[in-house]
Design a protein around this motif. Structure first.
Motif, PDB file in Angstrom:
ATOM      1  N   THR A  54       0.833  -1.195   0.000  1.00 45.77           N
ATOM      2  CA  THR A  54       0.000   0.000   0.000  1.00 45.77           C
ATOM      3  C   THR A  54       0.871   1.250   0.000  1.00 45.77           C
ATOM      4  O   THR A  54       1.864   1.318   0.727  1.00 45.77           O
ATOM      5  CB  THR A  54      -0.899   0.031   1.254  1.00 45.77           C
ATOM      6  N   ASN A  73      -3.617   1.388  -5.207  1.00 46.70           N
ATOM      7  CA  ASN A  73      -3.964   0.893  -3.868  1.00 46.70           C
ATOM      8  C   ASN A  73      -5.204   0.009  -3.858  1.00 46.70           C
ATOM      9  O   ASN A  73      -5.292  -0.934  -3.068  1.00 46.70           O
ATOM     10  CB  ASN A  73      -4.187   2.060  -2.906  1.00 46.70           C
ATOM     11  N   ASN A  74      -6.179   0.317  -4.723  1.00 45.74           N
ATOM     12  CA  ASN A  74      -7.495  -0.307  -4.594  1.00 45.74           C
ATOM     13  C   ASN A  74      -7.875  -1.295  -5.697  1.00 45.74           C
ATOM     14  O   ASN A  74      -8.768  -2.119  -5.487  1.00 45.74           O
ATOM     15  CB  ASN A  74      -8.571   0.776  -4.508  1.00 45.74           C
ATOM     16  N   PRO A  92      -3.638  -4.144  -3.046  1.00 47.68           N
ATOM     17  CA  PRO A  92      -3.266  -3.964  -1.637  1.00 47.68           C
ATOM     18  C   PRO A  92      -4.475  -3.884  -0.708  1.00 47.68           C
ATOM     19  O   PRO A  92      -4.467  -4.502   0.367  1.00 47.68           O
ATOM     20  CB  PRO A  92      -2.475  -2.648  -1.657  1.00 47.68           C
TER      21      PRO A  92
END
Length: 227
Positions: free
Chosen positions: A84, A193-194, A206
């Protein structure tokens, strides 16, 4: 300067080494100032990372705004276990104060009160060797490691992220304004990140990986990292 004065006023044939030796023999040299180190340097060492928030890598990346002919700065930090991007700063400048504010926000968002603090690893950039960063490390209670010069492989996770960002965003797009550049980077951060799947996270993003670990509590042995 003393050597030049002796040559000028007394027509002496003398060099600075001989002038220094004479001063030494006469005992008129001042003792050298000792460099005061407020926050001692800790060299990065090998760790076995078994979970999130144990080791974060922090670095600074440059982008270019063609419309203004100027650079912009991205200071960002990655968790080496769950990949992340835990925090970042975007701006037309990047001071130690800006980096410290970003790190402080990341710690507040990711670390529960009373929980162990991560190790934060950086290179030897001026923002990271600053007094402000050293004071933040002392106040917040995290260990700040610095890699030796010319060893970017010791910060491989954030370097890898920057290579990905360069390939997918910074090299592909030409920005006319800072807002345009910042929006593109922020969109990529959200995607990374998503939604972006990682082979090292069992083909999860992540965010999905962290949710899976929290809900299923799997054996994480195969996800350990030697860093």
């Amino acid at each position: 300067m003393l050597t030049d004065c002796l040559r000028s006023q007394y027509n002496l044939v003398i060099n600075k080494k001989k002038a220094y030796r004479f001063c030494q023999e006469l005992g008129v040299l001042h003792s050298q100032r000792k460099k005061q180190v407020q926050h001692p340097r800790r060299l990065a060492r090998n760790h076995t990372i078994t979970g999130s928030n144990q080791l974060w890598q922090l670095d600074i990346k440059y982008g270019y705004v063609a419309g203004y002919g100027q650079f912009f700065f991205l200071a960002d930090m990655i968790d080496v276990f769950d990949r992340t991007i835990v925090g970042y700063h975007l701006g037309s400048s990047c001071s130690a104060k800006s980096v410290c504010s970003m790190v402080k926000r990341a710690l507040e968002q990711r670390i529960a009160p009373g929980a162990a603090m991560p190790i934060i690893r950086t290179d030897n950039g001026p923002q990271f060797v600053s007094r402000a960063f050293g004071e933040l490390a002392q106040q917040a209670g995290f260990v700040h490691e610095r890699i030796p010069p010319k060893t970017p492989n010791m910060n491989a996770y954030i370097e890898s992220f920057h290579a990905t960002l360069e390939h997918w965003v910074l090299r592909k797009e030409q920005f006319e304004t800072f807002d345009e550049a910042f929006h593109a980077v922020e969109e990529f951060m959200d995607f990374y990140n998503n939604r972006k799947m990682h082979g090292s996270l069992a083909r999860r993003s992540p965010a999905d990986f962290m949710a899976w670990v929290s809900e299923q509590k799997p054996d994480l042995t195969r996800f350990q990292r030697a860093v």
